[in-house]
Motif scaffolding. Structure first.
Motif, mmCIF file in Angstrom:
data_model
loop_
_atom_site.group_PDB
_atom_site.id
_atom_site.type_symbol
_atom_site.label_atom_id
_atom_site.label_comp_id
_atom_site.label_asym_id
_atom_site.label_seq_id
_atom_site.Cartn_x
_atom_site.Cartn_y
_atom_site.Cartn_z
ATOM 1 N N PRO A 59 5.744 -10.823 10.213
ATOM 2 C CA PRO A 59 6.746 -10.804 9.135
ATOM 3 C C PRO A 59 8.163 -10.861 9.700
ATOM 4 O O PRO A 59 8.425 -10.357 10.791
ATOM 5 C CB PRO A 59 6.502 -9.449 8.452
ATOM 6 N N TYR A 114 10.220 -9.117 3.114
ATOM 7 C CA TYR A 114 9.839 -9.790 4.348
ATOM 8 C C TYR A 114 9.059 -11.046 3.983
ATOM 9 O O TYR A 114 8.312 -11.076 3.009
ATOM 10 C CB TYR A 114 8.953 -8.887 5.219
ATOM 11 N N MET A 153 13.318 -3.880 0.720
ATOM 12 C CA MET A 153 13.362 -5.053 1.596
ATOM 13 C C MET A 153 12.336 -6.095 1.174
ATOM 14 O O MET A 153 11.301 -5.760 0.586
ATOM 15 C CB MET A 153 13.058 -4.634 3.033
ATOM 16 N N TYR A 172 1.482 -1.539 13.123
ATOM 17 C CA TYR A 172 0.958 -1.716 11.776
ATOM 18 C C TYR A 172 -0.358 -2.475 11.868
ATOM 19 O O TYR A 172 -0.572 -3.289 12.768
ATOM 20 C CB TYR A 172 1.933 -2.540 10.911
ATOM 21 N N GLY A 202 18.131 4.907 13.611
ATOM 22 C CA GLY A 202 17.498 5.927 12.800
ATOM 23 C C GLY A 202 16.264 5.390 12.109
ATOM 24 O O GLY A 202 15.663 4.417 12.564
ATOM 25 N N ALA A 203 15.924 5.986 11.019
ATOM 26 C CA ALA A 203 14.686 5.621 10.340
ATOM 27 C C ALA A 203 14.889 4.452 9.389
ATOM 28 O O ALA A 203 13.958 4.002 8.753
ATOM 29 C CB ALA A 203 14.151 6.819 9.554
ATOM 30 N N VAL A 204 16.077 3.942 9.285
ATOM 31 C CA VAL A 204 16.344 2.890 8.310
ATOM 32 C C VAL A 204 16.906 1.673 9.022
ATOM 33 O O VAL A 204 17.785 1.782 9.854
ATOM 34 C CB VAL A 204 17.378 3.365 7.271
ATOM 35 N N GLY A 205 16.417 0.543 8.668
ATOM 36 C CA GLY A 205 16.948 -0.661 9.269
ATOM 37 C C GLY A 205 15.880 -1.705 9.444
ATOM 38 O O GLY A 205 14.736 -1.527 9.047
ATOM 39 N N GLU A 206 16.264 -2.802 10.028
ATOM 40 C CA GLU A 206 15.354 -3.921 10.178
ATOM 41 C C GLU A 206 14.372 -3.669 11.306
ATOM 42 O O GLU A 206 14.743 -3.217 12.393
ATOM 43 C CB GLU A 206 16.139 -5.200 10.472
ATOM 44 N N LEU A 207 13.136 -3.980 11.040
ATOM 45 C CA LEU A 207 12.111 -3.994 12.066
ATOM 46 C C LEU A 207 11.877 -5.437 12.477
ATOM 47 O O LEU A 207 11.805 -6.339 11.640
ATOM 48 C CB LEU A 207 10.803 -3.397 11.547
ATOM 49 N N ASP A 217 5.681 9.750 14.901
ATOM 50 C CA ASP A 217 4.939 9.867 13.643
ATOM 51 C C ASP A 217 3.637 9.110 13.796
ATOM 52 O O ASP A 217 3.661 7.910 14.041
ATOM 53 C CB ASP A 217 5.776 9.293 12.486
ATOM 54 N N TYR A 274 4.502 5.497 15.022
ATOM 55 C CA TYR A 274 5.878 5.238 15.423
ATOM 56 C C TYR A 274 6.123 5.981 16.728
ATOM 57 O O TYR A 274 5.869 7.181 16.820
ATOM 58 C CB TYR A 274 6.812 5.709 14.314
ATOM 59 N N LEU A 311 0.613 -4.736 5.098
ATOM 60 C CA LEU A 311 0.718 -4.022 6.363
ATOM 61 C C LEU A 311 0.626 -2.518 6.134
ATOM 62 O O LEU A 311 1.316 -1.976 5.279
ATOM 63 C CB LEU A 311 2.058 -4.344 7.018
ATOM 64 N N LEU A 336 12.329 -10.269 8.351
ATOM 65 C CA LEU A 336 13.151 -9.764 7.260
ATOM 66 C C LEU A 336 13.898 -10.898 6.572
ATOM 67 O O LEU A 336 14.559 -11.706 7.216
ATOM 68 C CB LEU A 336 14.141 -8.727 7.788
ATOM 69 N N PHE A 365 9.257 -7.894 14.139
ATOM 70 C CA PHE A 365 7.823 -7.927 14.366
ATOM 71 C C PHE A 365 7.427 -8.956 15.411
ATOM 72 O O PHE A 365 8.041 -10.020 15.534
ATOM 73 C CB PHE A 365 7.083 -8.260 13.060
ATOM 74 N N TYR A 412 11.943 1.817 1.961
ATOM 75 C CA TYR A 412 12.253 2.526 3.201
ATOM 76 C C TYR A 412 13.160 3.702 2.862
ATOM 77 O O TYR A 412 14.337 3.528 2.620
ATOM 78 C CB TYR A 412 13.004 1.584 4.108
ATOM 79 N N PHE A 471 -0.022 -5.543 14.233
ATOM 80 C CA PHE A 471 1.350 -5.970 14.474
ATOM 81 C C PHE A 471 2.157 -4.839 15.080
ATOM 82 O O PHE A 471 2.066 -3.680 14.661
ATOM 83 C CB PHE A 471 2.014 -6.424 13.167
ATOM 84 N N TYR A 494 6.742 0.446 16.590
ATOM 85 C CA TYR A 494 5.892 0.771 15.447
ATOM 86 C C TYR A 494 4.654 -0.120 15.510
ATOM 87 O O TYR A 494 4.746 -1.299 15.845
ATOM 88 C CB TYR A 494 6.612 0.468 14.121
#
Lengths: 116, 110
Positions: free
Chosen positions: B44, B36, B34, A35, A100-105, A56, A48, A43, B46, A107, B92, A91, A33
């Motif tokens: 950032p 950050y 969330m 940003y 999937g589309a949910v969860g920790e990113l 996306d 994506y 951000l 989490l 950076f 999210y 970033f 991703y």
């Protein structure tokens, strides 16, 4: 395990030049991703990608900006004919497959572009 | 209207104080929330996340979500100078991208 690696950390360009920002995701991560963060702002999502696919790009400006994530090598964010308004921190984040589309990113530390 | 809004601060508190950071969001479909933390010149990271309404505690940090008022809070107990950073809330929703607030800059003075 190395984190998300971005380079260059700092880039200075004159108006009209091209900027290329690179991102290597964390080992085992296949989602990337990008940003953008303007001074004193949050951000803003740009794009994506998964390997060889743009999933996306709803946050990408329609002109001058492009992104890719080839089968081999880092993801590249390319800005053509830069203008002063492109000055920002860019970033990159990554996440593992199957999340999937949910969860920790996770950076990277960002690439700071200054356009003179 | 921005999807997620935060007071930019800066918020300055003495060491040991309880800190309250807040966000509002506009899309009632958001399910995941969330926080950050971003140190100066860094990316950032989490801090905490919650699903739907309720509280979640992790050490000195408590995240709270009130979906009825679309309000997200982060509380920091016994704040330390090392907590000085910008705190970004984010929502999210499955199928959407992570959407950030503008961040609140916190300064904890020894």
């Amino acid at each position: 395990n190395a984190g998300v690696m971005q380079n260059p950390r700092h880039l200075v360009r004159r108006r009209g030049q091209e900027a290329r920002l690179r991102c290597s995701p964390m080992k085992g991560h296949s989602h990337v991703y990008w940003y953008r963060q303007l001074p004193e702002e949050g951000l803003k999502f740009m794009v994506y990608l998964q390997k060889e696919n743009i999933i996306d790009e709803s946050g990408m400006p329609k002109e001058r900006f492009s992104a890719e994530f080839p089968k081999e090598g880092p993801s590249i964010l390319r800005i053509q004919q830069v203008v002063r308004g492109d000055s920002a921190a860019y970033f990159c984040a990554s996440s593992p497959p199957g999340q999937g589309a949910v969860g920790e990113l996770f950076f990277g530390e960002g690439s700071r572009l200054t356009v003179l | 209207q921005k999807e997620v809004e935060q007071d930019p601060g800066p918020l300055s508190v003495p060491e040991g104080a309880i800190v309250s950071l807040n966000c509002t969001y506009s899309n009632s479909a958001f399910q995941y929330f969330m926080w950050y933390r971003q140190y100066s010149r860094k990316g950032p990271e989490l801090l905490m996340y919650t699903y739907s309404s309720g509280n979640k505690e992790d050490g000195r940090f408590t995240a709270q979500v009130d979906k009825s008022s679309k309000y997200i809070s982060l509380f920091i107990r016994d704040s330390q100078p090392s907590d000085s950073a910008t705190y970004l809330c984010a929502t999210y929703n499955a199928g959407n991208m992570l959407t950030f607030g503008g961040g609140t800059r916190l300064m904890v003075k020894p």
